[in-house]
Design a protein around this motif. Structure first.
Motif, PDB file in Angstrom:
ATOM      1  N   ASN A 107     -13.934  22.876  23.583  1.00 33.93           N
ATOM      2  CA  ASN A 107     -13.447  21.609  23.009  1.00 33.93           C
ATOM      3  C   ASN A 107     -12.268  21.015  23.765  1.00 33.93           C
ATOM      4  N   LEU A 108     -11.480  21.872  24.423  1.00 35.52           N
ATOM      5  CA  LEU A 108     -10.271  21.367  25.070  1.00 35.52           C
ATOM      6  C   LEU A 108     -10.251  21.609  26.583  1.00 35.52           C
ATOM      7  N   PHE A 109     -10.316  22.892  26.996  1.00 34.74           N
ATOM      8  CA  PHE A 109     -10.080  23.176  28.423  1.00 34.74           C
ATOM      9  C   PHE A 109     -11.163  22.578  29.320  1.00 34.74           C
ATOM     10  N   ASP A 164      -6.105  15.186  20.932  1.00 35.35           N
ATOM     11  CA  ASP A 164      -5.347  13.946  20.651  1.00 35.35           C
ATOM     12  C   ASP A 164      -4.113  13.861  21.544  1.00 35.35           C
ATOM     13  N   LYS A 165      -3.362  14.950  21.602  1.00 35.01           N
ATOM     14  CA  LYS A 165      -2.120  14.933  22.379  1.00 35.01           C
ATOM     15  C   LYS A 165      -2.411  14.809  23.871  1.00 35.01           C
ATOM     16  N   TYR A 166      -3.410  15.565  24.338  1.00 34.98           N
ATOM     17  CA  TYR A 166      -3.771  15.486  25.759  1.00 34.98           C
ATOM     18  C   TYR A 166      -4.161  14.049  26.126  1.00 34.98           C
ATOM     19  N   THR A 167      -4.917  13.402  25.250  1.00 34.60           N
ATOM     20  CA  THR A 167      -5.387  12.038  25.554  1.00 34.60           C
ATOM     21  C   THR A 167      -4.216  11.074  25.653  1.00 34.60           C
ATOM     22  N   ARG A 168      -3.215  11.251  24.778  1.00 33.90           N
ATOM     23  CA  ARG A 168      -2.038  10.373  24.865  1.00 33.90           C
ATOM     24  C   ARG A 168      -1.266  10.635  26.160  1.00 33.90           C
ATOM     25  N   THR A 200      -3.141   1.484  35.548  1.00 37.87           N
ATOM     26  CA  THR A 200      -4.179   1.758  36.556  1.00 37.87           C
ATOM     27  C   THR A 200      -5.540   1.174  36.186  1.00 37.87           C
ATOM     28  N   ASN A 201      -5.669   0.636  34.969  1.00 35.71           N
ATOM     29  CA  ASN A 201      -6.949   0.183  34.417  1.00 35.71           C
ATOM     30  C   ASN A 201      -7.916   1.345  34.154  1.00 35.71           C
ATOM     31  N   VAL A 202      -7.397   2.553  34.111  1.00 36.92           N
ATOM     32  CA  VAL A 202      -8.167   3.684  33.584  1.00 36.92           C
ATOM     33  C   VAL A 202      -7.615   3.923  32.178  1.00 36.92           C
ATOM     34  N   LEU A 203      -8.433   3.635  31.185  1.00 37.53           N
ATOM     35  CA  LEU A 203      -8.000   3.651  29.790  1.00 37.53           C
ATOM     36  C   LEU A 203      -8.507   4.926  29.126  1.00 37.53           C
ATOM     37  N   ALA A 204      -7.617   5.646  28.482  1.00 38.70           N
ATOM     38  CA  ALA A 204      -7.985   6.917  27.833  1.00 38.70           C
ATOM     39  C   ALA A 204      -7.695   6.805  26.339  1.00 38.70           C
TER      40      ALA A 204
END
Ligand SMILES: NC(=O)c1ccc[n+]([C@@H]2O[C@H](COP(=O)([O-])OP(=O)(O)OC[C@H]3O[C@@H](n4cnc5c(N)ncnc54)[C@H](OP(=O)(O)O)[C@@H]3O)[C@@H](O)[C@H]2O)c1
Length: 237
Positions: free
Chosen positions: A115-117, A162-166, A175-179
């Protein structure tokens, strides 16, 4: 809408459930799709569904419980379109329901690996080249799961997503790469089970919103698919 024409998306875990809906939804936006499952034969149904959309499809396999599996997914993309514009990190597992004290470290590690790594590894593989090209949309599936300690490995892994995505959004600012993250709602899938509140089809059209964002649009945000629901007509019947 022409926005995704000529673009390629990788949707992990698109052999069934929510990922299959997302793959079909993106294809209806004329986006080419890399479909993924643990085994290549798992994605046959999704490939058949994509046939009705006039897009290219490519299948990759890889067990995200291992880094070899992650490498297999990346290699599969390189052998197909070579690069992707949209990374939809959808694949995940829920740990077996049991009292929190009985959950073993192996179960924690296994859930976090998938789920994460592995999700982080896919972002690390594809985000820098999106940045170099000046376009990218990364969407990571999260969950609105409340306090259910029996499923703590699952819910804690999603909190980390959630935290990684922020953090990723902060790194990619300008950069116009939206996460962004997507909460699909509680849906009747193999994971969600038969008692879930909503049909899997209701993840559309909301799941497309973070993929269709305008250039330099919101990043580091949570999108809730159920806020956009229009009924089952919009999904795979
Ligand atoms: N359903 C809900 O109510 C709900 C609620 C909130 C969030 N979510 C999130 O939505 C996403 C999709 O959930 P879902 O309900 O559609 O799940 P699902 O029906 O169980 O489907 C899981 C998908 O992930 C893939 N997958 C599972 N283990 C994998 C592994 N080790 N390596 C690679 N792929 C693997 C599966 O591929 P195979 O077919 O090859 O096994 C399948 O395509 C997940 O991130 C989940 O946490 C779901």
């Amino acid at each position: 809408m022409q926005l995704l024409e000529q673009k390629w998306a990788l949707v992990t875990g698109s052999s069934r459930g929510i990922g299959q809906q997302i793959a079909v939804g993106l294809a209806r936006q004329k986006c080419n799709v890399v479909v993924h499952g643990r085994e290549i034969h798992h994605v046959q149904e999704t490939l058949a569904l994509l046939k009705s959309a006039d897009v290219q499809a490519h299948a990759v396999a890889g067990d995200l419980a291992t880094m070899e599996g992650v490498q297999s997914v990346i290699a599969g993309v390189r052998e197909g379109p070579g690069q992707i514009d949209i990374l939809y990190n959808n694949a995940a597992i829920q740990n077996k329901w049991k009292p929190i004290w009985e959950i073993t470290m192996d179960e924690w590690l296994h859930t976090f690996q998938i789920n994460l790594f592995s999700m982080i590894a896919l972002c690390t593989a594809f985000a820098p080249e999106m940045k170099a090209r000046g376009y990218g949309r990364i969407i990571n599936l999260t969950s609105g799961i409340k306090d259910i300690p029996q499923l703590a490995p699952y819910s804690v892994s999603k909190a980390a997503v959630d935290k990684y995505t922020r953090d990723l959004a902060a790194e990619l600012r300008g950069t116009n790469v939206l996460a962004n993250t997507l909460d699909p709602g509680w849906l009747r899938t193999d994971m969600g089970g038969p008692s879930a509140h909503h049909e899997v089809t209701t993840v559309l059209p909301g799941a497309l919103v973070p993929a269709l964002l305008d250039d330099n649009g919101p990043s580091g945000q949570l999108y809730a698919a159920q806020e956009y629901r229009q009924g089952s007509r919009d999904g795979v019947e």
